[in-house]
Design an enzyme around this catalytic site. Sequence first.
Site, PDB file in Angstrom:
ATOM      1  CG  ASP A 114      -0.273  -0.222   2.527  1.00 47.07           C
ATOM      2  OD1 ASP A 114       0.748  -0.950   2.562  1.00 47.07           O
ATOM      3  OD2 ASP A 114      -0.736   0.316   3.542  1.00 47.07           O
TER       4      ASP A 114
ATOM      5  CD  GLU B 269       3.214  -0.899   7.613  1.00 50.81           C
ATOM      6  OE1 GLU B 269       3.420  -0.843   8.840  1.00 50.81           O
ATOM      7  OE2 GLU B 269       3.323   0.081   6.857  1.00 50.81           O
TER       8      GLU B 269
END
Length: 393
Positions: free
Chosen positions: A82, A140
């Site tokens: 991400d 994350e």
Amino acid sequence: MLKERIREEAHRLHEETIHTRRHLHAHPELSFSEENTAAYVASRLDAIGLAYEKMANTGLVALLHGKKGPSDKVVALRADMDALPILELNDVVYKSTVPGVMHACGHDGHTASLLGTAAILKSLEHEFAGTVKFIFQPGEECTPGGASIMIREGVLQNPAPQNILGQHVMPELETGRIGFRAGRYMASADEIYITVEGKGGHGAMPHTTIDPVLITSHMIVALQQIVSRNANPTVPSVLSFGKVIANGAHNVIPDKVTIDGTFRTMDETWRFEAHRRIKEMARSIVESMGGRCEVNITVGYPVLINEEKLTARTRSLTEDYVGKENVVDLPIWMAAEDFASYSQLTDACFYRLGVRNEKKGITSGLHTATFDLDEKSLEIGSGLMAWLALNNL
């Protein structure tokens, strides 16, 4: 001989790894919205020849079984995918094409590097026994963290790894250097949301109000005692408030104040004791001054623990791969990482990959609008992780 073959493969695949990283960098996606990223990673796994399954909606898990003989040994390798809500300011050909979204934490490099590792190991599948589990993880950067969701969906099962390795870029380290710290390395991180309610009124008539601004001021100062007087001095702890909203005016005392903060520490037992103390102290101070208080604490990532023996072995292997002079000790870091969730359940080692290159002007820190990485590090990172995986098997 095996080490040299890994180096040769990492070098041969380097341009492809750079291409992968640049594609990901130009097309970033926020936490838990990595649909296109996951599709791209899936296409790369298809090209490598690895079967995979989806997990946590936008996550992927692939397995590679060595063909040298039967073995029940399993090692897991993890990369996060991400990006962050940051407007990129770099002037590069692979600049983010998504306004306000940027790979400012190097997850594009992590994913590209792990794909490179997968390709290297696939080319060597007849040279080892055992199984490598490749984890491409979403979310994350956002609580509750993709790691916890993947764990809940069984990422550490079928087969269960004996250990897991994670690699994260570090712009403070020059390219070619690798950093380690055994034991507790990164802090837990919890979000604190407090609302203090009073009675607003005219700033010239404070005696007719219950001033939540003044109450909040006393509360914020007093809460620091939890770190300075209640925490064991040998256990690092941080309590910070970064957002205070008292939406009054120069002559208007508001009815309420909202406060957002974070609590971080290196001890799981003390962590939750501190939560209790924060709630009790905030409420007692506010109520003693005539106000009302609501405290909500969102439990985030736990303490990241690098298992001592695994970390020592991984460090020794890294010295063999990059040279002892290029392996350095790291201090504890009060930032948080959801890799910690894996480290709470199985032997784990989370190490740092140097990506700094002052001659190229690549010096910006993580989570900044000018962050970039020296792409030479991708060759080092993909080869090193392949070397570590094989030796862990």
